[in-house]
Every structure is written in structure tokens, then in C-alpha cells.
Design a protein around this motif. Structure first.
Motif, PDB file in Angstrom:
ATOM      1  N   HIS A  12      -7.256 -60.433 -12.397  1.00  0.00           N
ATOM      2  CA  HIS A  12      -6.033 -61.223 -12.490  1.00  0.00           C
ATOM      3  C   HIS A  12      -5.250 -60.935 -13.765  1.00  0.00           C
ATOM      4  CE1 HIS A  12      -7.382 -63.484  -9.041  1.00  0.00           C
ATOM      5  NE2 HIS A  12      -8.536 -63.691  -9.645  1.00  0.00           N
ATOM      6  N   THR A  13      -5.645 -59.898 -14.503  1.00  0.00           N
ATOM      7  CA  THR A  13      -4.962 -59.559 -15.748  1.00  0.00           C
ATOM      8  C   THR A  13      -4.647 -58.068 -15.771  1.00  0.00           C
ATOM      9  OG1 THR A  13      -7.066 -59.175 -16.865  1.00  0.00           O
ATOM     10  CG2 THR A  13      -6.104 -61.355 -17.100  1.00  0.00           C
ATOM     11  N   THR A  14      -3.640 -57.720 -16.567  1.00  0.00           N
ATOM     12  CA  THR A  14      -3.348 -56.315 -16.806  1.00  0.00           C
ATOM     13  C   THR A  14      -4.354 -55.796 -17.835  1.00  0.00           C
ATOM     14  OG1 THR A  14      -1.786 -56.829 -18.573  1.00  0.00           O
ATOM     15  CG2 THR A  14      -0.891 -56.640 -16.319  1.00  0.00           C
ATOM     16  N   VAL A  15      -4.395 -54.490 -18.019  1.00  0.00           N
ATOM     17  CA  VAL A  15      -5.362 -53.911 -18.967  1.00  0.00           C
ATOM     18  C   VAL A  15      -5.108 -54.396 -20.396  1.00  0.00           C
ATOM     19  CG1 VAL A  15      -6.218 -51.753 -19.960  1.00  0.00           C
ATOM     20  CG2 VAL A  15      -5.824 -51.925 -17.502  1.00  0.00           C
ATOM     21  N   PRO A  16      -3.859 -54.378 -20.905  1.00  0.00           N
ATOM     22  CA  PRO A  16      -3.669 -54.882 -22.274  1.00  0.00           C
ATOM     23  C   PRO A  16      -4.007 -56.374 -22.410  1.00  0.00           C
ATOM     24  CG  PRO A  16      -1.739 -53.634 -21.563  1.00  0.00           C
ATOM     25  CD  PRO A  16      -2.622 -53.786 -20.379  1.00  0.00           C
ATOM     26  N   ALA A  17      -3.695 -57.167 -21.401  1.00  0.00           N
ATOM     27  CA  ALA A  17      -4.013 -58.593 -21.470  1.00  0.00           C
ATOM     28  C   ALA A  17      -5.522 -58.817 -21.424  1.00  0.00           C
ATOM     29  CB  ALA A  17      -3.342 -59.341 -20.331  1.00  0.00           C
ATOM     30  N   TYR A  18      -6.237 -58.008 -20.661  1.00  0.00           N
ATOM     31  CA  TYR A  18      -7.689 -58.149 -20.606  1.00  0.00           C
ATOM     32  C   TYR A  18      -8.302 -57.794 -21.965  1.00  0.00           C
ATOM     33  CZ  TYR A  18     -12.461 -57.913 -18.900  1.00  0.00           C
ATOM     34  OH  TYR A  18     -13.803 -58.132 -18.722  1.00  0.00           O
ATOM     35  N   GLN A  19      -7.750 -56.810 -22.643  1.00  0.00           N
ATOM     36  CA  GLN A  19      -8.231 -56.463 -23.986  1.00  0.00           C
ATOM     37  C   GLN A  19      -7.956 -57.608 -24.961  1.00  0.00           C
ATOM     38  OE1 GLN A  19      -6.168 -52.783 -24.610  1.00  0.00           O
ATOM     39  NE2 GLN A  19      -7.737 -51.558 -23.560  1.00  0.00           N
ATOM     40  N   GLN A  20      -6.771 -58.230 -24.860  1.00  0.00           N
ATOM     41  CA  GLN A  20      -6.472 -59.388 -25.704  1.00  0.00           C
ATOM     42  C   GLN A  20      -7.440 -60.535 -25.410  1.00  0.00           C
ATOM     43  OE1 GLN A  20      -2.454 -60.283 -24.633  1.00  0.00           O
ATOM     44  NE2 GLN A  20      -1.562 -58.958 -26.213  1.00  0.00           N
ATOM     45  N   LEU A  21      -7.709 -60.738 -24.139  1.00  0.00           N
ATOM     46  CA  LEU A  21      -8.591 -61.831 -23.728  1.00  0.00           C
ATOM     47  C   LEU A  21     -10.010 -61.628 -24.238  1.00  0.00           C
ATOM     48  CD1 LEU A  21      -8.953 -64.428 -22.125  1.00  0.00           C
ATOM     49  CD2 LEU A  21      -9.282 -63.038 -20.076  1.00  0.00           C
ATOM     50  N   THR A  22     -10.537 -60.426 -24.116  1.00  0.00           N
ATOM     51  CA  THR A  22     -11.903 -60.178 -24.604  1.00  0.00           C
ATOM     52  C   THR A  22     -11.975 -60.318 -26.122  1.00  0.00           C
ATOM     53  OG1 THR A  22     -11.480 -57.799 -24.587  1.00  0.00           O
ATOM     54  CG2 THR A  22     -12.584 -58.739 -22.656  1.00  0.00           C
ATOM     55  N   ALA A  23     -10.925 -59.910 -26.828  1.00  0.00           N
ATOM     56  CA  ALA A  23     -10.914 -60.081 -28.283  1.00  0.00           C
ATOM     57  C   ALA A  23     -10.875 -61.566 -28.649  1.00  0.00           C
ATOM     58  CB  ALA A  23      -9.720 -59.354 -28.887  1.00  0.00           C
ATOM     59  N   LEU A  24     -10.114 -62.357 -27.899  1.00  0.00           N
ATOM     60  CA  LEU A  24     -10.064 -63.799 -28.164  1.00  0.00           C
ATOM     61  C   LEU A  24     -11.390 -64.478 -27.849  1.00  0.00           C
ATOM     62  CD1 LEU A  24      -6.522 -64.753 -26.848  1.00  0.00           C
ATOM     63  CD2 LEU A  24      -7.335 -64.915 -29.199  1.00  0.00           C
ATOM     64  N   VAL A  25     -12.089 -64.001 -26.837  1.00  0.00           N
ATOM     65  CA  VAL A  25     -13.388 -64.585 -26.501  1.00  0.00           C
ATOM     66  C   VAL A  25     -14.377 -64.336 -27.639  1.00  0.00           C
ATOM     67  CG1 VAL A  25     -15.369 -64.382 -24.938  1.00  0.00           C
ATOM     68  CG2 VAL A  25     -13.057 -64.550 -24.012  1.00  0.00           C
ATOM     69  N   ARG A  26     -14.335 -63.131 -28.211  1.00  0.00           N
ATOM     70  CA  ARG A  26     -15.272 -62.801 -29.291  1.00  0.00           C
ATOM     71  C   ARG A  26     -14.941 -63.515 -30.598  1.00  0.00           C
ATOM     72  NH1 ARG A  26     -14.465 -57.511 -27.434  1.00  0.00           N
ATOM     73  NH2 ARG A  26     -13.091 -57.184 -29.206  1.00  0.00           N
ATOM     74  N   THR A  27     -13.654 -63.557 -30.967  1.00  0.00           N
ATOM     75  CA  THR A  27     -13.302 -64.030 -32.309  1.00  0.00           C
ATOM     76  C   THR A  27     -12.274 -65.152 -32.310  1.00  0.00           C
ATOM     77  OG1 THR A  27     -11.533 -62.405 -32.487  1.00  0.00           O
ATOM     78  CG2 THR A  27     -13.715 -61.746 -33.285  1.00  0.00           C
ATOM     79  N   GLY A  28     -11.862 -65.634 -31.171  1.00  0.00           N
ATOM     80  CA  GLY A  28     -10.772 -66.596 -31.085  1.00  0.00           C
ATOM     81  C   GLY A  28     -11.137 -67.993 -31.540  1.00  0.00           C
ATOM     82  N   PRO A  29     -10.129 -68.858 -31.628  1.00  0.00           N
ATOM     83  CA  PRO A  29     -10.359 -70.223 -32.116  1.00  0.00           C
ATOM     84  C   PRO A  29     -11.137 -71.102 -31.137  1.00  0.00           C
ATOM     85  CG  PRO A  29      -8.106 -69.968 -31.373  1.00  0.00           C
ATOM     86  CD  PRO A  29      -8.736 -68.607 -31.309  1.00  0.00           C
ATOM     87  N   LEU A  30     -11.193 -70.732 -29.884  1.00  0.00           N
ATOM     88  CA  LEU A  30     -11.883 -71.557 -28.897  1.00  0.00           C
ATOM     89  C   LEU A  30     -13.303 -71.067 -28.596  1.00  0.00           C
ATOM     90  CD1 LEU A  30      -8.941 -72.139 -26.419  1.00  0.00           C
ATOM     91  CD2 LEU A  30      -9.941 -73.784 -27.967  1.00  0.00           C
ATOM     92  N   ARG A  31     -13.809 -70.167 -29.410  1.00  0.00           N
ATOM     93  CA  ARG A  31     -15.178 -69.693 -29.138  1.00  0.00           C
ATOM     94  C   ARG A  31     -16.143 -70.840 -29.377  1.00  0.00           C
ATOM     95  NH1 ARG A  31     -13.871 -67.392 -34.071  1.00  0.00           N
ATOM     96  NH2 ARG A  31     -15.289 -67.925 -35.746  1.00  0.00           N
ATOM     97  N   PRO A  32     -17.205 -70.883 -28.585  1.00  0.00           N
ATOM     98  CA  PRO A  32     -18.132 -72.021 -28.691  1.00  0.00           C
ATOM     99  C   PRO A  32     -18.865 -72.034 -30.026  1.00  0.00           C
ATOM    100  CG  PRO A  32     -18.871 -70.433 -27.039  1.00  0.00           C
ATOM    101  CD  PRO A  32     -17.557 -69.952 -27.543  1.00  0.00           C
ATOM    102  N   THR A  33     -19.106 -73.251 -30.512  1.00  0.00           N
ATOM    103  CA  THR A  33     -19.866 -73.426 -31.755  1.00  0.00           C
ATOM    104  C   THR A  33     -21.283 -73.872 -31.400  1.00  0.00           C
ATOM    105  OG1 THR A  33     -19.064 -75.695 -31.892  1.00  0.00           O
ATOM    106  CG2 THR A  33     -17.799 -74.019 -33.074  1.00  0.00           C
ATOM    107  N   GLY A  34     -22.041 -74.309 -32.379  1.00  0.00           N
ATOM    108  CA  GLY A  34     -23.423 -74.700 -32.152  1.00  0.00           C
ATOM    109  C   GLY A  34     -23.575 -75.844 -31.174  1.00  0.00           C
ATOM    110  N   ARG A  35     -22.700 -76.827 -31.240  1.00  0.00           N
ATOM    111  CA  ARG A  35     -22.820 -77.960 -30.312  1.00  0.00           C
ATOM    112  C   ARG A  35     -21.835 -77.776 -29.168  1.00  0.00           C
ATOM    113  NH1 ARG A  35     -18.603 -81.500 -31.770  1.00  0.00           N
ATOM    114  NH2 ARG A  35     -17.731 -80.886 -33.759  1.00  0.00           N
TER     115      ARG A  35
END
Length: 159
Positions: A81-104
């Protein structure tokens, strides 16, 4: 002592001939005659999206996107459901973004989804996300694919 002259008082006559004719104001509608029933005003109806709006599409994709960004859904589910550049942005946000899960484990809650269509075949959306004690913004752009006419995410940003 001079006598007071008798003052003749004319009764007030309510005549429609003497009343000034009022033209309706251009920004205010004419009053509804008393014979018609008054309908209640619904101020939110004016702000509601027009018929054929893509609000439901934007809301559903925003929910899926936030679930991916918070780690509740695997990122691969949005790959088609994403273009290639958007998928790259999405994977980068998953790894380092503000919504990545914390300990709890914190529950997220979506606010109102705002969408606009700057051009035919494109939709820009932003949503406020409450994630734990913090609030974040997620913005993305959906575009129609030229051949398949399917909506694809072309850009993603989260803060």
C-alpha cells in the motif's frame, strides 16, 4: 395665568404603508415564516466533509499506519500500500521514530483525522496521536496509482 391649551394626542396607528421596506442582508438568510416549522441548526453539518469525501479511507489508513509505527502491526503489511520511497521512510520511522515502543506497553489513541485533497487523485492527511503521556503528529500523503487506481501512500512523517 394662561390656560393650557388642550393637546390633541393622535393614537398610534400601525400601518404597513408607513413602515420602511427592509431588504434582506446579503450574508443573513431571510427569516423563516411562522407557518413553516423551524428546523434545528446543526453547526457541525457545515463542517462535515462533502459527499464523496475520502475521510473513511484516511481514517482507516491512519489507524493502520499508527499501528505499524507503534509496533502493534508488522511494517510488511503496508508494503503493497506504499510506494518505494514511502516504504523506506516508514521503515526508518519504525526503527528510530517518535512512536517506537518503549519498555512499557502504552496504548495509543487517535485524535481527529484531518484530510485535504490538494489535487484530484491525491490526499494529504494528518492526525494527532496520544501515545502514553505524550502527543505526536503523523502526516502522510495518499495518491492514486495511474494504472490500478488504488490508493498508495507516497510520503510519511511523524513527530
Amino acid at each position: 395665568m394662561p390656560e393650557l391649551a388642550a393637546v390633541r394626542v393622535r393614537p398610534l396607528v400601525h400601518s404597513t404603508a408607513r413602515r420602511p421596506v427592509r431588504t434582506p442582508h446579503p450574508h443573513h438568510p431571510a427569516p423563516v415564516p411562522a407557518t413553516e416549522p423551524r428546523h434545528p441548526r446543526h453547526p457541525r453539518a457545515v463542517c462535515s466533509p462533502p459527499h464523496g469525501s475520502h475521510g473513511d479511507l484516511a481514517t482507516r489508513f491512519a489507524l493502520r499506519l499508527v499501528e505499524v509505527l507503534t509496533g502493534q502491526r508488522p511494517v510488511g503489511q503496508l508494503q503493497r500500500h506504499t510506494t518505494v520511497p514511502a516504504y523506506q521512510q516508514l521503515t526508518a520511522l519504525v526503527r528510530t521514530g517518535p512512536l517506537r515502543p518503549t519498555g512499557r506497553h502504552a496504548q495509543h489513541r487517535l485524535g481527529r483525522v484531518h484530510d485535504s485533497a490538494p489535487l484530484p487523485g491525491s490526499l494529504e492527511v494528518c492526525v494527532r496521536v496520544e501515545y502514553g503521556p505524550r502527543h505526536h503528529m503523523v502526516a502522510f500523503r495518499l495518491e492514486r496509482h495511474r494504472r490500478t487506481e488504488q490508493w498508495q501512500c507516497a510520503a510519511v512523517e511523524a513527530r
